[in-house]
Design an enzyme around this catalytic site. Structure first.
Site, PDB file in Angstrom:
ATOM      1  N   LYS A 197     -14.048  17.070   1.655  1.00 57.82           N
ATOM      2  CA  LYS A 197     -13.867  16.883   3.149  1.00 57.82           C
ATOM      3  C   LYS A 197     -13.105  15.988   3.176  1.00 57.82           C
ATOM      4  O   LYS A 197     -13.064  14.712   2.563  1.00 57.82           O
ATOM      5  CB  LYS A 197     -15.236  16.851   3.470  1.00 57.82           C
ATOM      6  CG  LYS A 197     -15.104  16.711   5.204  1.00 57.82           C
ATOM      7  CD  LYS A 197     -16.575  16.647   5.718  1.00 57.82           C
ATOM      8  CE  LYS A 197     -16.504  16.723   7.360  1.00 57.82           C
ATOM      9  NZ  LYS A 197     -17.987  16.541   7.992  1.00 57.82           N
ATOM     10  N   SER A 224     -23.662  19.385  10.121  1.00 59.42           N
ATOM     11  CA  SER A 224     -22.197  19.566   9.585  1.00 59.42           C
ATOM     12  C   SER A 224     -22.269  20.276   8.287  1.00 59.42           C
ATOM     13  O   SER A 224     -20.950  20.832   7.686  1.00 59.42           O
ATOM     14  CB  SER A 224     -21.110  18.568   9.864  1.00 59.42           C
ATOM     15  OG  SER A 224     -20.665  18.518  10.960  1.00 59.42           O
ATOM     16  N   SER A 263     -19.037  20.221  11.319  1.00 64.77           N
ATOM     17  CA  SER A 263     -17.748  19.940  10.991  1.00 64.77           C
ATOM     18  C   SER A 263     -16.998  20.108   9.720  1.00 64.77           C
ATOM     19  O   SER A 263     -15.848  20.057   9.464  1.00 64.77           O
ATOM     20  CB  SER A 263     -17.628  18.355  11.330  1.00 64.77           C
ATOM     21  OG  SER A 263     -18.331  17.587  10.410  1.00 64.77           O
TER      22      SER A 263
HETATM   23  N1  GLN Z   1     -22.197  19.281  15.741  1.00 62.79           N
HETATM   24  C1  GLN Z   1     -22.511  17.949  15.607  1.00 62.79           C
HETATM   25  C2  GLN Z   1     -21.624  17.070  16.336  1.00 62.79           C
HETATM   26  O1  GLN Z   1     -20.621  17.578  17.090  1.00 62.79           O
HETATM   27  C3  GLN Z   1     -22.642  17.481  14.207  1.00 62.79           C
HETATM   28  C4  GLN Z   1     -21.415  17.057  13.627  1.00 62.79           C
HETATM   29  C5  GLN Z   1     -21.711  16.675  12.380  1.00 62.79           C
HETATM   30  O2  GLN Z   1     -22.899  16.733  11.748  1.00 62.79           O
HETATM   31  N2  GLN Z   1     -20.819  15.886  11.590  1.00 62.79           N
HETATM   32  O3  GLN Z   1     -21.915  16.048  16.622  1.00 62.79           O
END
Ligand code: GLN
Length: 488
Positions: free
Chosen positions: A74, A173, A149
């Site tokens: 990532k 995410s 994400s």
């Molecule tokens: N969807 C969540 C956010 O936008 C989690 C994102 C994540 O886990 N990096 O904050």
């Protein structure tokens, strides 16, 4: 070759049925041909150089089961010599002078970096539509989002562009995109994997983990990345554990807690049915199903978005136009430079979180909002801890429920309304806020006309440091079902 597990690939390499360089090239070829936008940075020269180093490791008999296995990262893990962008325009040409801890560990094992994976900008998002490099398409249906994400990581594994990928999870995410793409993703206990070299979003929640085809591959990678690192002060020293060897434990009489509230959150009927079928499989394997209550579910979303935005606001202040990334040469004074740099180069969602964060931390709202959210976070955590407390008559070993209230939605469907994205995080947030380990495994496909054949994920949450237990349940489930073997 693309469908083989790490163990299978490792055996082929050992038996010299294929060389590391040949295997690497096979995957690179597939990556070049794909059109899902999962990879945002490929550097064949660096990749093949690593393949040669791994071949030497084999020659010197210094190889482990991970040596020569391709992986992709990532793009929030800094990687020496490679561009690391965090999906942001602000870092579009940034090259790190050092490796993140987990990259160092995996390089040391002799794993081969195939490239860097697309993600929501600074890991903020639930659909991978917030990346400067464009959305990642879901390999099961190119009209659908991949989840976020870590959408690039999940989609790349699902499309078999890499056997395994690294990812991070702040509020879901790893698990949510794994669920949307039909792959297996684990977020270990907070503090178990060093955050050194991860571009920070919300430091008290960020945790690195793995997305792979199955629980077995996740376990193999956890063996390497869960270890003490002094550079991260929140990193915990844990006794050495072999997650791979612990996979095959008996599930007889294991207690599975099922929170009714996890099935109330506007869960689509398809998901309910598939989770119920999966629970029956666990019952057949000897598990006891226990109904439990989680009273604080409606507090998960506001608490998470207050705390994570406050931390993001503070973490992102380092992007000041001087230290990292793009630089502006023309400016009248320093304030104008900050303004121009940040307004030109941060995306909309990141700006929104910075605004929320600065508002929450301002004089008037600090007590009312931020401190309150911290207290509620403790209450949420205590509620979950009680479920795992063996002193209670009705304690549970794990909690099981869906990963997300819906399957993957269509690209652009929720883009204009961030709140629709936020509320979709409800089921991944409890383990994020409390720091508990959690895994997402595929357990079926939707049947509804509009989003037919999109994967459904099942979530297993364990007690602190109980990765072995949740991996064990996932592994056993994958021994008696074949959802994880399905390919788009
Ligand atoms: N969807 C969540 C956010 O936008 C989690 C994102 C994540 O886990 N990096 O904050």
């Amino acid at each position: 070759m693309y469908n083989k597990t790490i163990k299978e690939l490792s055996i082929l390499l050992k038996k010299k049925k294929i060389s590391i360089t040949e295997l690497t090239i096979l995957f690179l070829k597939k990556i070049y041909k794909n059109n899902i936008n999962a990879f945002i940075n490929i550097n064949e020269e660096l990749t093949l150089k690593q393949a040669k180093i791994a071949e030497k490791k084999f020659f010197n008999k210094e190889n482990t089961i991970l040596t020569g296995i391709p992986i992709a990262h990532k793009d929030v893990f800094v990687t020496k010599g490679w561009k690391t962008t965090a999906g942001s325009k602000i870092l579009k040409n940034y090259i790190s002078p050092f490796d993140a801890f987990i990259i160092k560990k995996l390089n040391f094992e002799g794993m081969i970096t195939l490239g860097k994976l697309n993600c929501d900008e600074f890991a903020m998002g639930s659909s991978n539509e917030n990346s400067f490099f464009g959305p990642v398409k879901n390999p099961w249906d190119k009209k659908a989002v991949s989840g976020g994400s870590s959408g690039g990581s999940a989609a790349a594994v699902a499309a078999r562009l890499t056997p395994v990928a690294t990812a991070t999870d702040t509020g879901g995410s790893i698990r949510q995109p794994s669920s949307f793409c039909g792959v297996t993703g684990i977020k270990p206990t907070y503090g178990s994997v060093s955050r050194f070299g991860i571009i920070s979003f919300a430091s008290s929640l960020d945790q690195a983990g793995i997305i792979a085809k199955n629980a077995e591959d996740c376990a193999l990678l956890l063996n390497s990345i869960i270890c003490k690192d002094k550079s991260d002060l929140t990193n915990i020293k844990r006794p050495k554990e072999n997650f791979y060897k612990n996979l095959n434990c008996n599930l007889q009489n294991i207690k599975i807690g099922i929170p009714k509230e996890f099935f109330n959150q506007n869960i689509s009927e398809d998901i309910k049915i598939n989770i119920e079928n999966a629970l029956n499989e666990f019952k057949k394997l000897g598990a006891n199903l226990i109904n439990i209550k989680l009273y604080k579910t409606e507090l998960y979303i506001p608490t998470y978005y207050i705390i994570s935005s406050a931390e993001a606001y503070s973490n992102l202040s380092r992007f000041d136009g001087i230290r990292f990334g793009i630089k502006h040469k023309k400016y009248k004074n320093i304030i104008k430079m900050y303004k121009k740099y940040r307004s030109d180069n941060f995306g909309n969602e990141v700006k929104l979180r910075i605004l929320i964060g600065s508002h929450i931390l301002s004089d008037n709202f600090y007590n009312k909002c931020y401190l309150q959210a911290q207290k509620i976070r403790r209450i949420i955590t205590n509620e979950l801890k009680e479920i795992f407390n063996k002193k209670n008559k009705n304690y549970c070993d794990v909690i099981i429920g869906p990963v997300s209230p819906t399957v993957a939605w269509n690209i652009k469907e929720k883009k204009r309304n961030p709140i629709l994205n936020y509320i979709s995080d409800i089921l991944t947030l409890p383990s994020s806020l409390s720091g508990l380990p959690s895994i997402s495994i595929p357990c079926g496909f939707s049947k509804y006309k509009t989003n037919k054949n999109r994967p459904i994920g099942l979530q297993i949450i364990g007690n602190y440091f109980n990765e072995s237990k949740i991996l064990n349940l996932a592994y056993k489930f994958q021994q008696v079902t074949d959802w994880h073997t399905k390919i788009p």
